[in-house]
Design a protein around this motif. Structure first.
Motif, PDB file in Angstrom:
ATOM      1  N   ALA A 174      -6.956  11.030   0.391  1.00 52.63           N
ATOM      2  CA  ALA A 174      -6.087   9.825   0.704  1.00 52.63           C
ATOM      3  C   ALA A 174      -4.995   9.932  -0.443  1.00 52.63           C
ATOM      4  O   ALA A 174      -3.558   9.464  -0.121  1.00 52.63           O
ATOM      5  CB  ALA A 174      -6.297   8.751   1.620  1.00 52.63           C
ATOM      6  N   ARG A 177      -2.554  11.609  -0.754  1.00 49.03           N
ATOM      7  CA  ARG A 177      -1.758  12.275   0.946  1.00 49.03           C
ATOM      8  C   ARG A 177      -0.621  11.015   0.818  1.00 49.03           C
ATOM      9  O   ARG A 177       0.614  11.501   0.933  1.00 49.03           O
ATOM     10  CB  ARG A 177      -2.474  12.556   1.677  1.00 49.03           C
ATOM     11  N   TRP A 178      -1.132  10.089   0.063  1.00 46.19           N
ATOM     12  CA  TRP A 178      -0.189   8.520   0.415  1.00 46.19           C
ATOM     13  C   TRP A 178       0.831   8.097  -0.582  1.00 46.19           C
ATOM     14  O   TRP A 178       1.621   7.478  -0.925  1.00 46.19           O
ATOM     15  CB  TRP A 178      -1.161   7.436   1.473  1.00 46.19           C
ATOM     16  N   TRP A 181       4.027   7.647  -0.522  1.00 48.70           N
ATOM     17  CA  TRP A 181       4.227   5.638  -0.650  1.00 48.70           C
ATOM     18  C   TRP A 181       4.176   4.668  -0.605  1.00 48.70           C
ATOM     19  O   TRP A 181       4.505   3.485  -1.094  1.00 48.70           O
ATOM     20  CB  TRP A 181       3.769   6.214   1.223  1.00 48.70           C
TER      21      TRP A 181
END
Length: 201
Positions: A174, A177-178, A181
């Motif tokens: 996770a 992936r993020w 952001w």
């Protein structure tokens, strides 16, 4: 532009370094006195790299933060007047003066009221070093100071390490992936806080 993923992957590599635990100890110690970077930056990837050592890493961070907090307390108690220009240059002096006023009132009323302030310090946007210096300046009794610091900082480092340990590989995936952001989101949040305190408050 990818900025945070390469930095995060580099942090993972550092966290797996044989001396990573010493780096974490040093960062935790210095951060409680003056350094602006929180030890969770090092703690999180270390737990991801070696999840079975999560409690050990959190304990190392907590113990060294406590040692640094005692140094910060001593500096606040014995050397505050001498370092006021430095604290003013760092931009901490207004916060320290405000906190000193509040802590002095709490200590005068009941020392254990200040204990609860330190317990809350782990999750409010005031750096740990501000509390360690302010506690020394007002001469907060040592028992509630140490107790408050252990609970306040301990709940944060153990919570971070424990959540990452439980998340395991899913947490790592996770984050990968993020991470962009999350990184940009944190920058925007920090910029918003700076604007608020500089121009709005």
């Amino acid at each position: 532009m990818k900025l945070f993923r390469p930095l995060y992957e580099r942090a993972l590599a550092w966290a797996a370094h044989p001396l990573a635990e010493r780096y974490l100890a040093a960062l935790s110690f210095v951060e409680a006195i003056i350094f602006p970077v929180a030890p969770e930056i090092m703690l999180a990837p270390m737990v991801l790299a070696k999840p079975m050592r999560w409690a050990r890493y959190a304990s190392v961070s907590l113990v060294c933060s406590m040692l640094g907090a005692l140094v910060g307390y001593a500096l606040g108690h014995f050397a505050f007047d001498a370092v006021r220009p430095l604290l003013a240059w760092l931009g901490w002096l207004p916060k320290i003066d405000a906190l000193v006023t509040e802590l002095r009132g709490e200590v005068a009323a009941h020392p254990w009221n200040a204990f609860w302030m330190l317990v809350a310090a782990g999750f409010i946007p005031v750096p740990l070093k501000i509390f360690t210096w302010a506690s020394g300046i007002v001469g907060m009794p040592m028992l509630p100071f140490i107790g408050g610091m252990i609970v306040g900082r301990g709940k944060r480092v153990f919570a971070v390490a424990g959540v990452i340990r439980l998340g395991g590989k899913r947490a790592e995936e996770a984050l990968h992936r993020w991470i962009e952001w999350i990184g940009w989101g944190v920058l925007v949040l920090l910029a918003s806080v700076l604007v608020y305190f500089k121009f709005i408050r």
